[in-house]
Design a protein around this motif. Sequence first.
Motif, PDB file in Angstrom:
ATOM      1  N   ALA A   1     -44.398   8.425   4.350  1.00  0.00           N
ATOM      2  CA  ALA A   1     -44.898   9.091   3.153  1.00  0.00           C
ATOM      3  C   ALA A   1     -44.402  10.523   3.180  1.00  0.00           C
ATOM      4  O   ALA A   1     -44.564  11.220   4.174  1.00  0.00           O
ATOM      5  N   ASP A  20     -44.764  13.942   0.915  1.00  0.00           N
ATOM      6  CA  ASP A  20     -45.539  14.536  -0.181  1.00  0.00           C
ATOM      7  C   ASP A  20     -46.338  13.473  -0.933  1.00  0.00           C
ATOM      8  O   ASP A  20     -46.420  13.482  -2.155  1.00  0.00           O
ATOM      9  N   GLN A  25     -45.660  10.383  -1.395  1.00  0.00           N
ATOM     10  CA  GLN A  25     -44.864   9.306  -1.990  1.00  0.00           C
ATOM     11  C   GLN A  25     -44.306   8.407  -0.886  1.00  0.00           C
ATOM     12  O   GLN A  25     -43.694   8.884   0.065  1.00  0.00           O
TER      13      GLN A  25
END
Length: 151
Positions: A16, A18, A20
């Motif tokens: 992941a 940030d 995302q």
Amino acid sequence: MDLPANLADAGVLGCAVDGQAIEVDVRTVEAGVLSLLVDGRQYRCVLDGDAVVIAGCRYEFVVDDPRSLRGRRGKEDGATGPRAVKAPMPGRVVRVLVSEGDEVVEQQGVVVIEAMKMQNELKVPKAGRIAKVAVAVDATVSAGQILIVVE
């Protein structure tokens, strides 16, 4: 991200960035240096404590399960005994901030190197006394070269 015991065989990992989710194909190039393949682009990644250096930029990271790494660390990563500050990438020494015999605190800046027109301050991993300063201003250093030793 939970790192496998042998990064050379890591393959594709879920990460992941940030918040995302992304997939990263990870391969070990040499000790402390990884090749990352993200969306078809390759990145050289140098591990430096709780940060990585990619294209001359230093990024801090967080391991979701630190227990998974604790058992994999070698004796050199312990809090006792001498510890080396190594160059994370090739560059030129701009400043040496300590002398042999100086007392330092954990994460104190000790040397500044310039690489790819960016200056990076390198810090000691533990409090102690500077046992060795192995570089001087204007010296050219290679990735992994020992710069400072703290006891």
